[in-house]
Design a protein around this motif. Structure first.
Motif, PDB file in Angstrom:
ATOM      1  N   THR A  83      12.632   3.073  -1.287  1.00 26.14           N
ATOM      2  CA  THR A  83      12.055   2.368  -2.425  1.00 26.14           C
ATOM      3  C   THR A  83      12.962   1.245  -2.925  1.00 26.14           C
ATOM      4  OG1 THR A  83      10.944   4.403  -3.057  1.00 26.14           O
ATOM      5  CG2 THR A  83      11.033   2.670  -4.702  1.00 26.14           C
ATOM      6  N   LEU A  84      14.250   1.477  -2.964  1.00 27.17           N
ATOM      7  CA  LEU A  84      15.160   0.444  -3.455  1.00 27.17           C
ATOM      8  C   LEU A  84      15.193  -0.766  -2.523  1.00 27.17           C
ATOM      9  CD1 LEU A  84      17.020  -0.331  -5.712  1.00 27.17           C
ATOM     10  CD2 LEU A  84      18.901   0.721  -4.481  1.00 27.17           C
ATOM     11  N   ASP A  85      15.160  -0.534  -1.220  1.00 27.17           N
ATOM     12  CA  ASP A  85      15.114  -1.650  -0.271  1.00 27.17           C
ATOM     13  C   ASP A  85      13.823  -2.446  -0.430  1.00 27.17           C
ATOM     14  OD1 ASP A  85      17.570  -0.938   0.755  1.00 27.17           O
ATOM     15  OD2 ASP A  85      16.718   0.244   2.407  1.00 27.17           O
ATOM     16  N   VAL A  86      12.713  -1.737  -0.637  1.00 24.75           N
ATOM     17  CA  VAL A  86      11.430  -2.398  -0.853  1.00 24.75           C
ATOM     18  C   VAL A  86      11.477  -3.196  -2.154  1.00 24.75           C
ATOM     19  CG1 VAL A  86       8.966  -2.032  -1.252  1.00 24.75           C
ATOM     20  CG2 VAL A  86      10.157  -0.692   0.489  1.00 24.75           C
ATOM     21  N   ALA A  87      12.072  -2.620  -3.191  1.00 23.66           N
ATOM     22  CA  ALA A  87      12.182  -3.314  -4.477  1.00 23.66           C
ATOM     23  C   ALA A  87      13.004  -4.591  -4.338  1.00 23.66           C
ATOM     24  CB  ALA A  87      12.799  -2.393  -5.524  1.00 23.66           C
ATOM     25  N   GLN A  88      14.055  -4.571  -3.512  1.00 24.89           N
ATOM     26  CA  GLN A  88      14.859  -5.769  -3.308  1.00 24.89           C
ATOM     27  C   GLN A  88      14.066  -6.860  -2.591  1.00 24.89           C
ATOM     28  OE1 GLN A  88      18.320  -4.169  -1.368  1.00 24.89           O
ATOM     29  NE2 GLN A  88      19.360  -3.764  -3.312  1.00 24.89           N
ATOM     30  N   VAL A  89      13.214  -6.477  -1.644  1.00 18.35           N
ATOM     31  CA  VAL A  89      12.369  -7.458  -0.967  1.00 18.35           C
ATOM     32  C   VAL A  89      11.329  -8.005  -1.935  1.00 18.35           C
ATOM     33  CG1 VAL A  89      10.675  -7.782   0.879  1.00 18.35           C
ATOM     34  CG2 VAL A  89      12.754  -6.488   1.321  1.00 18.35           C
ATOM     35  N   VAL A  90      10.729  -7.125  -2.745  1.00 22.44           N
ATOM     36  CA  VAL A  90       9.762  -7.567  -3.751  1.00 22.44           C
ATOM     37  C   VAL A  90      10.427  -8.540  -4.715  1.00 22.44           C
ATOM     38  CG1 VAL A  90       8.336  -6.809  -5.696  1.00 22.44           C
ATOM     39  CG2 VAL A  90       8.289  -5.531  -3.557  1.00 22.44           C
ATOM     40  N   ARG A  91      11.653  -8.251  -5.088  1.00 22.97           N
ATOM     41  CA  ARG A  91      12.399  -9.136  -5.993  1.00 22.97           C
ATOM     42  C   ARG A  91      12.597 -10.510  -5.363  1.00 22.97           C
ATOM     43  NH1 ARG A  91      18.684  -8.721  -7.811  1.00 22.97           N
ATOM     44  NH2 ARG A  91      18.555 -10.252  -9.479  1.00 22.97           N
ATOM     45  N   THR A 123       0.806  -1.220   0.000  1.00 23.08           N
ATOM     46  CA  THR A 123       0.000   0.000   0.000  1.00 23.08           C
ATOM     47  C   THR A 123       0.838   1.267   0.000  1.00 23.08           C
ATOM     48  OG1 THR A 123      -0.187  -0.113   2.408  1.00 23.08           O
ATOM     49  CG2 THR A 123      -1.963  -1.106   1.112  1.00 23.08           C
ATOM     50  N   ASP A 124       2.082   1.188   0.469  1.00 24.18           N
ATOM     51  CA  ASP A 124       2.973   2.352   0.468  1.00 24.18           C
ATOM     52  C   ASP A 124       4.406   1.848   0.547  1.00 24.18           C
ATOM     53  OD1 ASP A 124       4.055   4.896   0.608  1.00 24.18           O
ATOM     54  OD2 ASP A 124       3.633   5.145   2.740  1.00 24.18           O
ATOM     55  N   SER A 125       5.241   2.309  -0.371  1.00 19.48           N
ATOM     56  CA  SER A 125       6.629   1.825  -0.372  1.00 19.48           C
ATOM     57  C   SER A 125       7.520   2.607   0.577  1.00 19.48           C
ATOM     58  CB  SER A 125       7.203   1.867  -1.790  1.00 19.48           C
ATOM     59  OG  SER A 125       7.196   3.180  -2.275  1.00 19.48           O
ATOM     60  N   GLY A 126       7.062   3.705   1.102  1.00 21.55           N
ATOM     61  CA  GLY A 126       7.862   4.475   2.048  1.00 21.55           C
ATOM     62  C   GLY A 126       9.004   5.209   1.357  1.00 21.55           C
ATOM     63  N   SER A 127       9.991   5.601   2.125  1.00 18.16           N
ATOM     64  CA  SER A 127      11.096   6.393   1.580  1.00 18.16           C
ATOM     65  C   SER A 127      12.247   5.530   1.062  1.00 18.16           C
ATOM     66  CB  SER A 127      11.618   7.354   2.641  1.00 18.16           C
ATOM     67  OG  SER A 127      12.095   6.627   3.758  1.00 18.16           O
ATOM     68  N   ALA A 141       8.103  -0.339   4.372  1.00 18.89           N
ATOM     69  CA  ALA A 141       6.922  -0.288   3.507  1.00 18.89           C
ATOM     70  C   ALA A 141       5.671  -0.579   4.332  1.00 18.89           C
ATOM     71  CB  ALA A 141       7.035  -1.304   2.380  1.00 18.89           C
ATOM     72  N   ARG A 142       4.540  -0.232   3.751  1.00 20.03           N
ATOM     73  CA  ARG A 142       3.272  -0.613   4.347  1.00 20.03           C
ATOM     74  C   ARG A 142       2.631  -1.643   3.436  1.00 20.03           C
ATOM     75  NH1 ARG A 142      -0.577   4.045   5.761  1.00 20.03           N
ATOM     76  NH2 ARG A 142       0.801   5.695   5.367  1.00 20.03           N
ATOM     77  N   ALA A 143       2.266  -2.777   4.015  1.00 18.18           N
ATOM     78  CA  ALA A 143       1.657  -3.859   3.250  1.00 18.18           C
ATOM     79  C   ALA A 143       0.613  -4.531   4.115  1.00 18.18           C
ATOM     80  CB  ALA A 143       2.710  -4.871   2.812  1.00 18.18           C
TER      81      ALA A 143
END
Length: 86
Positions: free
Chosen positions: A26-34, A20-24, A76-78
């Protein structure tokens, strides 16, 4: 009809993980999503920036909760959403 009722009561319902929100960070969130999805880093970053985004679809509750905790740990918010139609 009774078979459908037993299926809904007895089986573990699939869950979705929604970012719902990637926060500040973004690259760390993208690595977790990956790590969670197996997508490339570029596609994971695009997905992390397009919120709300469904990260995982139709996974068991334990896996969904673990994915949400991994996303929350990087800022992030999920949330976990149960799928009623499956």
């Amino acid at each position: 009809m009774a078979d459908e009722y037993l299926l809904l009561v007895c089986d573990d319902m699939p869950h979705d993980v929604v970012l719902t929100d990637s926060g500040s960070r973004t690259l760390d969130v993208a690595q977790v999503v990956r790590r969670l999805t197996g997508l490339s880093l570029w596609r994971s970053k695009v997905l992390a920036m397009q919120v709300p985004a469904m990260i995982l679809d139709g996974v068991p509750q334990e896996d969904a909760e673990a994915a949400v905790m991994a996303l929350r740990n990087v800022g992030a918010r999920a949330e976990v959403r149960g799928t009623a139609g499956s």
